[in-house]
Design a protein around this motif. Sequence first.
Motif, PDB file in Angstrom:
ATOM      1  N   MET A   1      11.333  50.924 -22.131  1.00  0.00           N
ATOM      2  CA  MET A   1      12.200  50.249 -21.172  1.00  0.00           C
ATOM      3  C   MET A   1      13.504  49.866 -21.867  1.00  0.00           C
ATOM      4  O   MET A   1      13.504  49.465 -23.031  1.00  0.00           O
ATOM      5  N   TYR A   2      14.609  50.021 -21.137  1.00  0.00           N
ATOM      6  CA  TYR A   2      15.932  49.724 -21.687  1.00  0.00           C
ATOM      7  C   TYR A   2      16.723  48.958 -20.642  1.00  0.00           C
ATOM      8  O   TYR A   2      16.677  49.304 -19.456  1.00  0.00           O
ATOM      9  N   GLY A   3      17.422  47.926 -21.041  1.00  0.00           N
ATOM     10  CA  GLY A   3      18.198  47.144 -20.091  1.00  0.00           C
ATOM     11  C   GLY A   3      19.489  46.629 -20.675  1.00  0.00           C
ATOM     12  O   GLY A   3      19.604  46.383 -21.879  1.00  0.00           O
ATOM     13  N   ARG A   4      20.461  46.487 -19.806  1.00  0.00           N
ATOM     14  CA  ARG A   4      21.751  45.878 -20.161  1.00  0.00           C
ATOM     15  C   ARG A   4      22.135  44.910 -19.063  1.00  0.00           C
ATOM     16  O   ARG A   4      21.700  45.037 -17.924  1.00  0.00           O
ATOM     17  N   SER A   5      22.973  43.953 -19.413  1.00  0.00           N
ATOM     18  CA  SER A   5      23.427  42.994 -18.411  1.00  0.00           C
ATOM     19  C   SER A   5      24.904  42.704 -18.603  1.00  0.00           C
ATOM     20  O   SER A   5      25.455  42.877 -19.681  1.00  0.00           O
ATOM     21  N   PHE A   6      25.523  42.281 -17.516  1.00  0.00           N
ATOM     22  CA  PHE A   6      26.935  41.921 -17.542  1.00  0.00           C
ATOM     23  C   PHE A   6      27.202  40.884 -16.461  1.00  0.00           C
ATOM     24  O   PHE A   6      26.397  40.693 -15.549  1.00  0.00           O
ATOM     25  N   GLN A   7      28.328  40.223 -16.597  1.00  0.00           N
ATOM     26  CA  GLN A   7      28.748  39.224 -15.620  1.00  0.00           C
ATOM     27  C   GLN A   7      29.970  39.779 -14.897  1.00  0.00           C
ATOM     28  O   GLN A   7      30.921  40.243 -15.534  1.00  0.00           O
ATOM     29  N   ASP A   8      29.934  39.754 -13.560  1.00  0.00           N
ATOM     30  CA  ASP A   8      31.083  40.252 -12.803  1.00  0.00           C
ATOM     31  C   ASP A   8      32.168  39.175 -12.734  1.00  0.00           C
ATOM     32  O   ASP A   8      31.954  38.037 -13.170  1.00  0.00           O
ATOM     33  N   PRO A   9      33.358  39.523 -12.232  1.00  0.00           N
ATOM     34  CA  PRO A   9      34.456  38.542 -12.182  1.00  0.00           C
ATOM     35  C   PRO A   9      34.157  37.291 -11.357  1.00  0.00           C
ATOM     36  O   PRO A   9      34.800  36.260 -11.540  1.00  0.00           O
ATOM     37  N   ASP A  10      33.161  37.360 -10.459  1.00  0.00           N
ATOM     38  CA  ASP A  10      32.760  36.186  -9.679  1.00  0.00           C
ATOM     39  C   ASP A  10      31.657  35.392 -10.368  1.00  0.00           C
ATOM     40  O   ASP A  10      31.065  34.495  -9.773  1.00  0.00           O
ATOM     41  N   HIS A  11      31.357  35.760 -11.605  1.00  0.00           N
ATOM     42  CA  HIS A  11      30.368  35.078 -12.448  1.00  0.00           C
ATOM     43  C   HIS A  11      28.918  35.327 -12.047  1.00  0.00           C
ATOM     44  O   HIS A  11      28.035  34.548 -12.395  1.00  0.00           O
ATOM     45  N   HIS A  12      28.665  36.415 -11.304  1.00  0.00           N
ATOM     46  CA  HIS A  12      27.286  36.811 -11.003  1.00  0.00           C
ATOM     47  C   HIS A  12      26.767  37.629 -12.179  1.00  0.00           C
ATOM     48  O   HIS A  12      27.473  38.476 -12.708  1.00  0.00           O
ATOM     49  N   ILE A  13      25.528  37.382 -12.569  1.00  0.00           N
ATOM     50  CA  ILE A  13      24.901  38.137 -13.649  1.00  0.00           C
ATOM     51  C   ILE A  13      24.148  39.319 -13.045  1.00  0.00           C
ATOM     52  O   ILE A  13      23.356  39.153 -12.113  1.00  0.00           O
ATOM     53  N   TRP A  14      24.416  40.486 -13.581  1.00  0.00           N
ATOM     54  CA  TRP A  14      23.738  41.719 -13.167  1.00  0.00           C
ATOM     55  C   TRP A  14      22.913  42.221 -14.339  1.00  0.00           C
ATOM     56  O   TRP A  14      23.388  42.244 -15.473  1.00  0.00           O
ATOM     57  N   GLU A  15      21.673  42.604 -14.070  1.00  0.00           N
ATOM     58  CA  GLU A  15      20.823  43.195 -15.103  1.00  0.00           C
ATOM     59  C   GLU A  15      20.330  44.538 -14.573  1.00  0.00           C
ATOM     60  O   GLU A  15      19.707  44.598 -13.514  1.00  0.00           O
TER      61      GLU A  15
ATOM     62  N   LEU B   1      32.216  46.574 -17.429  1.00  0.00           N
ATOM     63  CA  LEU B   1      32.958  45.879 -18.484  1.00  0.00           C
ATOM     64  C   LEU B   1      34.414  46.331 -18.532  1.00  0.00           C
ATOM     65  O   LEU B   1      35.309  45.522 -18.787  1.00  0.00           O
ATOM     66  N   ALA B   2      34.669  47.594 -18.236  1.00  0.00           N
ATOM     67  CA  ALA B   2      36.034  48.123 -18.254  1.00  0.00           C
ATOM     68  C   ALA B   2      36.854  47.658 -17.057  1.00  0.00           C
ATOM     69  O   ALA B   2      38.081  47.767 -17.061  1.00  0.00           O
ATOM     70  N   ASN B   3      36.176  47.131 -16.032  1.00  0.00           N
ATOM     71  CA  ASN B   3      36.871  46.741 -14.805  1.00  0.00           C
ATOM     72  C   ASN B   3      36.767  45.253 -14.505  1.00  0.00           C
ATOM     73  O   ASN B   3      36.685  44.844 -13.352  1.00  0.00           O
ATOM     74  N   GLY B   4      36.763  44.437 -15.538  1.00  0.00           N
ATOM     75  CA  GLY B   4      36.834  42.995 -15.331  1.00  0.00           C
ATOM     76  C   GLY B   4      35.559  42.233 -15.592  1.00  0.00           C
ATOM     77  O   GLY B   4      35.557  41.007 -15.531  1.00  0.00           O
ATOM     78  N   GLY B   5      34.467  42.925 -15.878  1.00  0.00           N
ATOM     79  CA  GLY B   5      33.224  42.243 -16.188  1.00  0.00           C
ATOM     80  C   GLY B   5      33.210  41.779 -17.633  1.00  0.00           C
ATOM     81  O   GLY B   5      34.086  42.118 -18.425  1.00  0.00           O
TER      82      GLY B   5
END
Length: 52
Positions: A25-39, A9-13
């Motif tokens: 269980m614990y999870g987080r997700s973010f979208q990278d600058p190319d719009h890929h979703i990472w979980e 998130l600090a680097n463009g996500g």
Amino acid sequence: MDELADAALANGGSPANEPQDLGFMYGRSFQDPDHHIWEVVWMDPSAVQDQG
């Protein structure tokens, strides 16, 4: 997991979904600058039942 998601998130996500905390269980997700979703997910190994 939090370090990885926070760094993304600090680097463009951007946030993708709310964090999920199910106790075992614990999870987080973010979208990278190319719009890929990472979980990214962590699961307590002791929560897995031995199937053997």
